[in-house]
Scaffold this motif. Structure first.
Motif, PDB file in Angstrom:
ATOM      1  N   MET A 231       0.843  -1.193   0.000  1.00 60.48           N
ATOM      2  CA  MET A 231       0.000   0.000   0.000  1.00 60.48           C
ATOM      3  C   MET A 231       0.882   1.248   0.000  1.00 60.48           C
ATOM      4  SD  MET A 231      -3.032  -1.101   2.603  1.00 60.48           S
ATOM      5  CE  MET A 231      -2.221  -2.310   3.621  1.00 60.48           C
ATOM      6  N   ASN A 232       0.348   2.327  -0.556  1.00 65.89           N
ATOM      7  CA  ASN A 232       1.128   3.567  -0.611  1.00 65.89           C
ATOM      8  C   ASN A 232       0.183   4.766  -0.490  1.00 65.89           C
ATOM      9  OD1 ASN A 232       0.126   4.197  -3.332  1.00 65.89           O
ATOM     10  ND2 ASN A 232       1.336   2.424  -3.946  1.00 65.89           N
ATOM     11  N   ASN A 233       0.684   5.939  -0.856  1.00 68.74           N
ATOM     12  CA  ASN A 233      -0.152   7.134  -0.660  1.00 68.74           C
ATOM     13  C   ASN A 233      -1.205   7.318  -1.746  1.00 68.74           C
ATOM     14  OD1 ASN A 233       0.714   8.110   1.822  1.00 68.74           O
ATOM     15  ND2 ASN A 233       2.580   8.911   0.912  1.00 68.74           N
TER      16      ASN A 233
ATOM     17  N   VAL B 219      -4.324   3.481  -0.911  1.00 61.99           N
ATOM     18  CA  VAL B 219      -4.207   3.536   0.547  1.00 61.99           C
ATOM     19  C   VAL B 219      -4.894   2.351   1.225  1.00 61.99           C
ATOM     20  CG1 VAL B 219      -4.010   6.032   0.498  1.00 61.99           C
ATOM     21  CG2 VAL B 219      -6.237   5.023   0.878  1.00 61.99           C
TER      22      VAL B 219
END
Lengths: 240, 401
Positions: B45-47, B50
Motif C-alpha cells: 500500500m502507498n499514498n 491507501v
C-alpha cells in the motif's frame, strides 16, 4: 554650529532614532501574533493565492522550504510511500497545448471532506479555517485520504527520527499541509510563501477586506480547484 | 432426533481442524505485529492505493457476515420453517465472520493500538463512525438472537429480536456500501447504487458461505442435505447471483452514460491490466456465469457437489470483484484538473500499480482463520446442525420448488 556639524547631528539622530524604534517595529509585528492560550478566531480565515503565471516550471523552492520547515527528511525506498505535503504539478491542456506549473497542497476547504469522513474527529478544521490532523486521536484508517479530492494527504509508512519539535509527526498517522500553523500563530507566513522566489504565493486573511489576498481575489479572476464539489477552498489559483 | 456421541477418531480430527484454524489465526496475528512494528512500509500500500488486500478480505468477511444472517431472517421474519432450522447456524457464522473482518480492519490501522480512541471518539458525520456503532451492535443483537433461539424459555422473543437483527443487518451493509458511496471525489465510487449493491452482494456471498459450511457439517455427521432443501437453497443462491450481476451492470452503465466516467470505465473494463482480467474472467465468468450454469443447467445442477462448487466460485468471484472495486478504483488517477494532463513527483495523472505483500495477505487470511476457528468450535460445543423434519416441512409447503 556649521552646516557640516548640523548634517552630522541630523544623520546621527536619525540613525539613533531608527535603532530606538526598530525593536518597537519588530514588536508590532509580533503583536499581530495570537497570544498563547487565546483560541483561533472565526473572524479570520487564513488562505493563499497562487499566481500560476509567476510559478516557474522546474522550480521547487516551496517544496524544499516545506520539507525543511516541517522536518520531512526521511528516506523512503518506495517514493510512492513518501510523504508530500506540497508538490509541484505540471499541467497541460491537450486541446491547445497550454502549460501551467503550480504547487498543490491541502486546499484548506471550508467544507472539508476529510473532516466529514474521519471516524474519530482527528481531522478537524480550526475556527480560522486551517485544516489539521490531531496526531493524538488519528487511528491511521486513511479514510480521509480516500475522501480528499486533491490527494493532499500522506500516510506515514515508517518510523521517523529527527523531527521538528514544533511539527510533531508520527508513524501510522495521516498528515498534510498545516499552512505552517506554528508560524502563522506567531504572526509569520507559511514557509513556502516566504521561500517563493517569484512572489507567486500570497498568504493572508480572506475575511479581512483590506488584506492583500482579499483585495486581489476581489479584483482578479481566481479559481478554486474542483469548484464543482463546492468545498469553498482556502487556497485559490490565478491564471488557470 | 438424537445425536450420536463423538468417536475418538472424530475427536482427534476435530482437534486437528481447530489446531489448523488456530495456527492460521496465529500467523495472521504475527503478520499484524510485523506490520505494526515496521509500519506500512512493508506492505504494497502507498499514498495513492491507501487501502489494499487486507480491506478486500475484511470487506468480504463483513459483507458476507451480514448476508449469511439472511438465512435466519427468512426463517424468523418471513416464517419459512426450512430456514428457521438453519437460523442458529446462520447467526453463528454471522458473528464469526464479523469478528474475522473487524479484526483484519482493526489490525491494518496505522495505529491499531488506538482501538480505545476509536471507541471513545465519535464523529457523527463519518460513515466509518456509524460503523463503529453498527458493527459491535450487530454482535450484540445476533448474540441475543442466538440466545432467544437456543434457550427454550426465550423462544417467544426470537421473532422480534430476529426482526431487529434483520433491520440492523440492512443498516450495516448500507453503511459498508456507503463508505465508498459517499466518497465524492473518486470516479470509482460516489454512487448511491453502492448501498443496495452491497446489500445484494451480501445476500449472494453470505448464502454461498452458508451452503459450503452446511455441506461440510452434514458430511462430518455422515448426512446429506435432502435434495428438496438443496434445490430450494440453490435456486435462491442463483437468484442472488443474478441480482448482483444486475446491480454491477447498472453501476457501470451509470458511470458510462450518466456520470461520463468513460476513461475510468475503459480502464476497469478494457485496458487496466489485471483489473479487466479479474472483472471479466474472475467475477463475470468464474463468479457469475459458471455458478449460474452449475445451479440451473439440468445436466450440471443434478451433479453431486455442483452447489458446493458453485458456492465456492461465487466466493472466488466476490474476491475478484472486491479487488477490482477497491484496488482498481484507487489505481485510476484522481481527476484533480478534469480535462488536463497532469504530472508530478506524487504520481499525479498516472495509473498506480499495487503488488500485495505477504504480510497483507497473511493478515487477511488470519481473518478467515478467526471465522473458521470460531465456527468450528461453535458447531462442536453447541447444537448448530440444522435438523430437518421433512414431513413437517412438506406440511408447511416449504420444500416445493
Amino acid at each position: 554650529m556649521s552646516n557640516n556639524d548640523r548634517r552630522g547631528f541630523l544623520a546621527a539622530s536619525a540613525g539613533l532614532g531608527l535603532v530606538a524604534i526598530a525593536p518597537g517595529v519588530h514588536l508590532m509585528q509580533v503583536a499581530q501574533a495570537r497570544p498563547a492560550g487565546e483560541p483561533a478566531s472565526k473572524l479570520q480565515r487564513w488562505g493563499m493565492l497562487v499566481d500560476t503565471a509567476k510559478c516557474a516550471t522546474g522550480c521547487d523552492a516551496c517544496v524544499s522550504a516545506c520539507a525543511t520547515e516541517n522536518g520531512i527528511n526521511e528516506k523512503v525506498a518506495d517514493p510512492r510511500q513518501a510523504a508530500q505535503w506540497i508538490r509541484k504539478i505540471d499541467l497541460k491542456d491537450p486541446k491547445n497545448g497550454r502549460q501551467h506549473s503550480l504547487p498543490m497542497m491541502c486546499q484548506h476547504c471550508a467544507e472539508p471532506p476529510c473532516v466529514d469522513v474521519c471516524p474519530t474527529g482527528a481531522s478537524m478544521k480550526r475556527a480560522d479555517g486551517i485544516v489539521l490532523v490531531d496526531r493524538h486521536i488519528c487511528i491511521g484508517c486513511r479514510y480521509c485520504m480516500m475522501a480528499c479530492p486533491y490527494k493532499a494527504r500522506s500516510f506515514v509508512h515508517q518510523p521517523l527520527t529527527q523531527q521538528n519539535p514544533e511539527v510533531p509527526r508520527g508513524l501510522g498517522c495521516v498528515e498534510s499541509c498545516t499552512l505552517c500553523v506554528h508560524r502563522v500563530d506567531k504572526g509569520q507566513k507559511p514557509a513556502c510563501v516566504e521561500a517563493c522566489p517569484e512572489g507567486a504565493m500570497v498568504f493572508g486573511d480572506l475575511e479581512d477586506p483590506n488584506s492583500d489576498i482579499a483585495r486581489r481575489i476581489a479584483q482578479t479572476a481566481t479559481t478554486q480547484v474542483r469548484a464543482d464539489l463546492k468545498l469553498n477552498t482556502g487556497v485559490r489559483y490565478q491564471g488557470i | 432426533m438424537s445425536l450420536v456421541p463423538f468417536s475418538r477418531r472424530e475427536e482427534t480430527l476435530f482437534y486437528m481442524v481447530a489446531g489448523f484454524g488456530a495456527a492460521i489465526v496465529a500467523i495472521g496475528l504475527a503478520a499484524a505485529l510485523y506490520m505494526e512494528h515496521s509500519g506500512h512500509v512493508v506492505t504494497g500500500m502507498n499514498n495513492q492505493i491507501v487501502w489494499g488486500l487486507p480491506h478486500v478480505f475484511a470487506i468480504f468477511l463483513i459483507v458476507a457476515a451480514s448476508g449469511v444472517l439472511n438465512v435466519a431472517s427468512i426463517g424468523s421474519v418471513f416464517g419459512k420453517v426450512l430456514y428457521k432450522k438453519r437460523a442458529p447456524l446462520s447467526g453463528l457464522l454471522c458473528i464469526a465472520m464479523l469478528a474475522g473482518g473487524l479484526a483484519v480492519i482493526m489490525l491494518d490501522l496505522g495505529r491499531a493500538d488506538r482501538l480505545v480512541v476509536a471507541m471513545t471518539h465519535f464523529n457523527p458525520t463519518s460513515v466509518f463512525g456509524w460503523n463503529v456503532i453498527l458493527y459491535p451492535g450487530m454482535f450484540g443483537i445476533v448474540a441475543v438472537y442466538l440466545w432467544t433461539m437456543m434457550e427454550r424459555r426465550m423462544n417467544p422473543w426470537s421473532k422480534p429480536v430476529g426482526f431487529a437483527a434483520f433491520i440492523w443487518r440492512l443498516l450495516l451493509t448500507t453503511g459498508t456500501g456507503s463508505i465508498f458511496g459517499f466518497l465524492v471525489a473518486r470516479q470509482a465510487y460516489q454512487s448511491a447504487v453502492l448501498a443496495p449493491m452491497f446489500i445484494i452482494m451480501s445476500f449472494a456471498w453470505g448464502l454461498a458461505v452458508f451452503m459450503i459450511v452446511q455441506r461440510v457439517m452434514f458430511a462430518w455427521n455422515a448426512m446429506t442435505v435432502a435434495p428438496a432443501i438443496r434445490n430450494r437453497m440453490k435456486n435462491l443462491l442463483g437468484v442472488f447471483v443474478a441480482a448482483v450481476f444486475y446491480f454491477v451492470a447498472v453501476y457501470h452503465l451509470t458511470n458510462l452514460y450518466f456520470a461520463k466516467q468513460v476513461a475510468f470505465e475503459r480502464f476497469i473494463l478494457l485496458d487496466g491490466g489485471i483489473f479487466p482480467v479479474l472483472f471479466w474472467g474472475g467475477w463475470l465468468f468464474l463468479g457469475t456465469i459458471l455458478p449460474l450454469l452449475l445451479l440451473y443447467l439440468p445436466g450440471l445442477s443434478a451433479m453431486c457437489g455442483s452447489v458446493a462448487i458453485a458456492s465456492g466460485l461465487v466466493i472466488l468471484g466476490a474476491f475478484c470483484q472486491l479487488y477490482v472495486f477497491i484496488i482498481g478504483g484507487q489505481a485510476f488517477p484522481l481527476e484533480i484538473f478534469p480535462g488536463m494532463e497532469m504530472s508530478s513527483s506524487f504520481f499525479d495523472g498516472r495509473v498506480d500499480t499495487y503488488t500485495p505483500s505477504w504480510p497483507e495477505f497473511i493478515l487477511g487470511l488470519g481473518g478467515i482463520g478467526i471465522a473458521f476457528t470460531m465456527t468450528a468450535i461453535g458447531v462442536r460445543v453447541l447444537r448448530f446442525l440444522p435438523e430437518d423434519d421433512l414431513t413437517h416441512l412438506e406440511a408447511a409447503g416449504n420444500v416445493t420448488d
